[in-house]
Scaffold this active site. Structure first.
Site, short mmCIF file in Angstrom:
data_model
loop_
_atom_site.label_atom_id
_atom_site.label_comp_id
_atom_site.label_asym_id
_atom_site.label_seq_id
_atom_site.Cartn_x
_atom_site.Cartn_y
_atom_site.Cartn_z
N LEU A 199 2.46 -12.10 5.58
CA LEU A 199 2.95 -10.80 5.13
C LEU A 199 4.23 -10.46 5.89
O LEU A 199 4.36 -10.78 7.07
CB LEU A 199 1.92 -9.71 5.43
CG LEU A 199 0.49 -9.93 4.95
CD1 LEU A 199 -0.44 -8.89 5.56
CD2 LEU A 199 0.44 -9.87 3.44
N GLU A 200 5.14 -9.79 5.21
CA GLU A 200 6.36 -9.30 5.87
C GLU A 200 6.37 -7.78 5.74
O GLU A 200 6.27 -7.24 4.64
CB GLU A 200 7.60 -9.90 5.23
CG GLU A 200 8.88 -9.59 5.99
CD GLU A 200 9.68 -8.46 5.36
OE1 GLU A 200 10.41 -7.78 6.11
OE2 GLU A 200 9.58 -8.25 4.15
N LYS A 242 0.85 -1.19 0.00
CA LYS A 242 0.00 0.00 0.00
C LYS A 242 0.89 1.24 0.00
O LYS A 242 1.86 1.33 0.74
CB LYS A 242 -0.89 0.02 1.25
CG LYS A 242 -1.84 -1.14 1.38
CD LYS A 242 -3.03 -1.03 0.47
CE LYS A 242 -3.94 0.07 0.94
NZ LYS A 242 -5.08 0.27 0.04
#
Length: 184
Positions: A132-133, A107
């Site tokens: 997610l990282e 994002k």
């Protein structure tokens, strides 16, 4: 390959369970946006985080990753230390069709604050919560907001169906739930 639009994403989520839970319209009021966009789906980050710490002076080794390097937190706001990272997962569970490859982009709201989101492609017939990282590239602590948008998934439909899918080769992350650490 074609990039698939909001109408296709909505139809696949409703009839095939491609994304669950599914947010049909983009939510933006007072939050980092999530839900269907024109040519993608903005997924939310859950309250489950694993924050990297160097308490044990560990070496990061993808072939032998030590869970001792991570601190578990369940929280609405995750604070990532400077120049560090955290693992999290999507709220949504994904089921990818056999003729689709999904790529993920971070994002811009986070990127403009020096926070980078990394996810590998979601392969045909993969399913699970997406790990997610979040990398904090700044010299200051950084916040991640659970229940809000984390990244955007773009669905690419192949001109033909692949010969071998992720499910066919029994991929090591198939059906993952929760934040999943590296596996060999």
């Amino acid at each position: 390959m074609s990039v698939m639009p909001d109408t296709w994403i909505r139809e696949m989520a409703k009839t095939k369970g491609m994304i669950e839970p599914f947010t049909e319209k983009q939510q933006r009021a007072g939050v980092i946006s999530y839900g269907v966009s024109s040519y993608g789906y903005d997924a939310r980050v859950s309250r489950e985080f694993k924050i990297f710490t160097n308490v044990d002076s560990a070496v990061v080794d993808p072939k032998s990753f030590s869970p001792n390097s991570l601190v578990d937190r369940e929280t609405d706001i995750c604070v990532i230390p400077p120049n560090s990272f955290a693992l999290a997962r999507t709220v949504e569970y994904f089921r990818i069709p056999r003729d689709v490859l999904v790529i993920c982009l971070g994002k811009s709201t986070y990127a403009r604050c020096g926070i980078i989101v990394n996810v590998t492609p979601l392969e045909p017939e993969w399913e699970g919560h997406v790990t997610l990282e979040f990398s904090n590239t700044t010299p200051l602590p950084a916040k991640i907001y659970a229940g809000e948008g984390a990244c955007q998934f773009i669905f690419l439909k192949g001109d033909t169906v692949c010969e071998t899918s992720y499910a066919d080769r029994s991929g090591k992350y198939q059906g993952q739930q929760g934040v999943t650490l590296p596996r060999l």
